[in-house]
Design a protein around this motif. Structure first.
Motif, PDB file in Angstrom:
ATOM      1  N   TRP A 118       8.311 -28.664   1.059  1.00 41.41           N
ATOM      2  CA  TRP A 118       8.641 -28.660   2.488  1.00 41.41           C
ATOM      3  C   TRP A 118       9.903 -27.841   2.751  1.00 41.41           C
ATOM      4  N   ILE A 119      10.928 -28.040   1.893  1.00 39.14           N
ATOM      5  CA  ILE A 119      12.186 -27.300   2.076  1.00 39.14           C
ATOM      6  C   ILE A 119      11.968 -25.812   1.853  1.00 39.14           C
ATOM      7  N   CYS A 144       4.547 -20.059   0.383  1.00 36.51           N
ATOM      8  CA  CYS A 144       4.492 -18.741   1.033  1.00 36.51           C
ATOM      9  C   CYS A 144       3.258 -18.561   1.897  1.00 36.51           C
ATOM     10  N   GLN A 145       2.483 -19.622   2.104  1.00 31.46           N
ATOM     11  CA  GLN A 145       1.344 -19.523   3.000  1.00 31.46           C
ATOM     12  C   GLN A 145       1.829 -19.484   4.465  1.00 31.46           C
ATOM     13  N   GLN A 146       0.968 -18.967   5.343  1.00 29.98           N
ATOM     14  CA  GLN A 146       1.339 -18.875   6.756  1.00 29.98           C
ATOM     15  C   GLN A 146       1.532 -20.249   7.377  1.00 29.98           C
ATOM     16  N   GLU A 147       0.729 -21.214   6.944  1.00 32.15           N
ATOM     17  CA  GLU A 147       0.817 -22.562   7.483  1.00 32.15           C
ATOM     18  C   GLU A 147       0.857 -23.562   6.334  1.00 32.15           C
ATOM     19  N   LEU A 148       1.464 -24.716   6.578  1.00 27.71           N
ATOM     20  CA  LEU A 148       1.525 -25.782   5.577  1.00 27.71           C
ATOM     21  C   LEU A 148       1.251 -27.123   6.264  1.00 27.71           C
ATOM     22  N   PRO A 149      -0.014 -27.417   6.533  1.00 23.14           N
ATOM     23  CA  PRO A 149      -0.332 -28.709   7.174  1.00 23.14           C
ATOM     24  C   PRO A 149      -0.050 -29.856   6.223  1.00 23.14           C
ATOM     25  N   TRP A 150      -0.017 -31.057   6.783  1.00 26.39           N
ATOM     26  CA  TRP A 150       0.365 -32.227   5.996  1.00 26.39           C
ATOM     27  C   TRP A 150      -0.620 -32.501   4.862  1.00 26.39           C
ATOM     28  N   VAL A 151      -1.888 -32.244   5.097  1.00 27.30           N
ATOM     29  CA  VAL A 151      -2.876 -32.480   4.039  1.00 27.30           C
ATOM     30  C   VAL A 151      -2.617 -31.558   2.852  1.00 27.30           C
ATOM     31  N   ARG A 152      -2.371 -30.269   3.151  1.00 27.81           N
ATOM     32  CA  ARG A 152      -2.098 -29.320   2.078  1.00 27.81           C
ATOM     33  C   ARG A 152      -0.774 -29.655   1.384  1.00 27.81           C
ATOM     34  N   LEU A 153       0.226 -30.089   2.164  1.00 27.23           N
ATOM     35  CA  LEU A 153       1.509 -30.469   1.563  1.00 27.23           C
ATOM     36  C   LEU A 153       1.347 -31.658   0.627  1.00 27.23           C
TER      37      LEU A 153
END
Length: 667
Positions: free
Chosen positions: A131-132, A71-80
């Motif tokens: 991711w989904i 539910c965060q505004q962004e989900l960069p690859w590092v955080r994912l």
């Protein structure tokens, strides 16, 4: 659940987060528990309560972390990647904690390869889930199909992790389950877990769907309410006919303009516009046509002014424009554009109508410190423009109230001047260069007011032009000049001509040809004794139409003179086509002739141009002997000015001629 958490607002965010984490965690844990029930050994099995509940809490915690991350505004690859690792370890911890609930003796031995593979599957499954969830939290066209596919992927991934973990477990010979006697009985617990899990997930899904529909309905109601508020605001602040700001909104915009101008030390203009002739359109075609005309007027105003300017309709045919200006001339340019645009014909319901505009201008801060004062003064200036003849504009002046009364009185007197026979003609002689004889005169209009005395032309002719009174006055001038020319002809001045000035309004009037023809016929005067003077700017205003009119006048035999030549803008292409017989050099070039070589060069060029076009050249404003000698030397055909005589009445001119002839008779 991630979609509900992401789109919810207020306190509901917390409850959707808790409910989503519980539903998701229970779903993952129950899959693990049912999978554990599918596992069998040749010994009795049971599950200790504490580790089993702990594995459930771990599953709920991992789900809560997943929801928070998704539910965060962004989900960069590092955080994912980091989130997938933590969530995968949480699911792995749930599984192996649940395995510990068996209380096996001796302890379960895990194959390192299968163990590592189960952890890897858990991490990959968690990454896929995150991711989904992040990308499917917004509603889209393919949402249902995407979520069905995502459910299959996540189910297979989590199940794969579970059974890989079960494959990693090895039970030594002779092992027994310590929780078989005092642990949870799996016979009735399996059914309870299935029912509770499906119930929780179904309830969560139903509530989510219902909440989504409620949210859509609420959004629809909010949109409808916003639209209703917008319509109410439109009705309250905008004119329903033209959709321009009304008086209320104008007051607000005017206040803002004053604050901005005061803060930034700027000036702006308030233009008060009223239509001339609008009542006649209403009376002739009805109010419906009048409304259509107002709509077209509003469109023309919008298309004429700048987008940042404020246009408002106060009611009826009154409009107000607020425009930022650097100096008063900027406001004058705006007013001129508006007057020109609004004066063009309108096609209203297959009827062609014409109106004009009178505009009053008040400048902040010179003409008012607040909005009310600016509007009052602009309104007063507008009425002053109407008093001066309409289809024009006026700047507000502090003496305008007094001047308005004077102008109104002057206009009333001007309307009665013809009836009272207060007009008279003065004549200024025109001599053959260098010093005679007289070859004609120019007729100049004067007004002998019964109380104010002799009023100069510059005080009443502009008023006469704006009011249209110049038409009957001009007809009187033509008639009187032809009558006087006839008397001179009868006195023996058969080679004379009389010149009459035509204003732009008079020249463009449809009755001009009939007026000239009637005056000549009435006094039995040959047309070549009459010279009609039009200014250069009048001749070039509409060159094609001018050419037609002048050719008709020349066809009568009347001579045409281009007055004030050199002060306007002439096209030589049109000038050579004009049926003119003379050019008249403006007096402005003559005044500084002795001290200005540029004026001398201009005069020389005009004379050369006149010779090339076979036109006579007349110089007016000759006052000194030096000017007389210089102009004669350059080649002027005729001279006119104070050196040869001031404008005078016909009787005075006759007396002057008589005095000049007396020495000749005595000799």
């Amino acid at each position: 659940m991630s979609g509900r958490v992401f789109t919810a607002t207020g306190r509901s965010v917390k409850w959707w987060f808790i409910g989503g984490a519980f539903a998701m965690g229970l779903g993952i844990w129950s899959m693990h528990f049912i999978g554990m029930l599918a596992f069998s050994l040749p010994i009795p099995l049971g599950y200790a309560i504490e580790p089993t509940l702990l594995s459930l809490l771990i599953a709920i915690g991992a789900s809560a972390f997943a929801l928070w991350l998704a539910c965060q505004q962004e989900l960069p690859w590092v955080r994912l990647a980091l989130g997938a690792l933590l969530m995968g370890l949480g699911i792995t911890a749930m599984h192996y904690t649940g395995m510990q609930a068996l209380h096996m003796t001796p302890s379960i031995v895990y194959d390192p390869g299968w163990l590592a593979l189960s952890i890897l599957i858990a991490v990959l499954a968690s990454g896929t889930a995150l991711w989904i969830a992040f990308h499917l939290r917004q509603h889209s066209r393919w949402m249902i199909y995407s979520r069905l596919g995502a459910a299959v992927v996540m189910g297979c991934a989590i199940a794969g992790m579970h059974y890989t973990g079960m494959a990693a477990a090895q039970f030594p010979l002779g092992s027994f389950c310590g929780a078989a006697n005092n642990g949870i009985d799996s016979n009735w617990l399996a059914l309870l877990v299935i029912i509770v899990t499906l119930a929780v997930m179904a309830i969560a899904l139903i509530i989510s769907v219902l909440d989504h529909r409620l949210e859509q309905r609420t959004a629809h109601l909010a949109t409808s309410l916003e639209q209703a508020n917008s319509e109410l605001m439109q009705m309250a602040l905008y004119d329903p006919l033209t959709h321009l700001p009304n008086r209320m909104l104008l007051g607000d915009r005017l206040g803002q303009a004053i604050q901005t101008a005061h803060r930034e030390q700027r000036t702006f203009a308030t233009l008060f516009l009223d239509l001339d002739g609008f009542k006649a359109v209403n009376d002739a075609y009805g109010h419906h046509h009048g409304d259509l005309l107002l709509v077209e007027v509003a469109k023309r105003i919008r298309n004429t002014v700048r987008s940042q300017d404020t246009i408002a309709r106060l009611g009826g045919d009154e409009f107000v424009l607020l425009a930022e200006v650097g100096e008063p001339t900027d406001a004058a340019k705006i007013a001129e554009k508006l007057i020109h645009a609004l004066a063009q014909p309108y096609s209203i319901a297959r009827h062609e109508v014409e109106v004009s505009a009178s505009i009053g201008i008040a400048i902040y801060p010179d003409n008012g410190k607040d909005g009310h004062e600016l509007l009052i003064n602009a309104d007063a200036a507008m009425y002053h423009a109407k008093d001066l003849g309409r289809n024009g504009f006026c700047f507000f002046e502090h003496s305008m109230n007094t001047n308005a009364q004077e102008q109104l009185q002057l206009l009333q007197d001007l309307r009665r001047a013809l009836e009272r026979k207060e007009f008279l003609l003065y004549y200024q002689p025109k001599l053959h260069a260098p010093d005679g004889p007289i070859i004609g005169t120019e007729a100049l209009l004067r007004w002998q007011h019964q109380t104010r005395g002799l009023i100069p032309p510059n005080e009443f002719l502009p008023l006469a032009e704006k009011t249209g009174l110049i038409i009957p006055i001009g007809q009187w001038v033509l008639d009187e000049a032809c009558a006087q020319m006839r008397r001179w002809y009868d006195d023996g001045h058969t080679d004379w001509s009389v010149a009459v000035n035509l204003s732009t309004v008079q020249f463009n009037h449809s009755g001009l040809l009939d007026s000239v023809r009637n005056a000549l016929e009435k006094h039995a005067l040959e047309p070549h004794h009459l010279i009609l003077e039009i200014t250069e700017s009048t001749a070039m205003r509409d060159a094609d139409a001018t050419l037609v009119t002048l050719e008709q006048l020349a066809g009568m035999g009347v001579h045409i003179s281009i007055d004030d030549f050199g002060t306007g803008y002439s096209s030589l292409l049109y000038l050579k086509r004009l049926p003119a017989s003379e050019l008249k050099i403006d007096r402005g070039f003559i005044n500084d002739l002795a001290d200005n070589n540029e004026d001398a060069a201009i005069i020389s060029a005009i004379i050369a141009l006149g010779r090339t076009l076979n036109l006579k050249v007349v110089a007016e404003g000759v006052e000194t002997a030096e000017q007389q000698e210089f102009l004669t030397r350059l080649g002027c055909n005729s001279l006119q000015g104070f050196r040869f005589g001031r404008p005078m009445s016909a009787r005075q001119l006759g007396e002057q001629l008589l005095q000049e002839e007396q020495p000749t008779v005595s000799s």
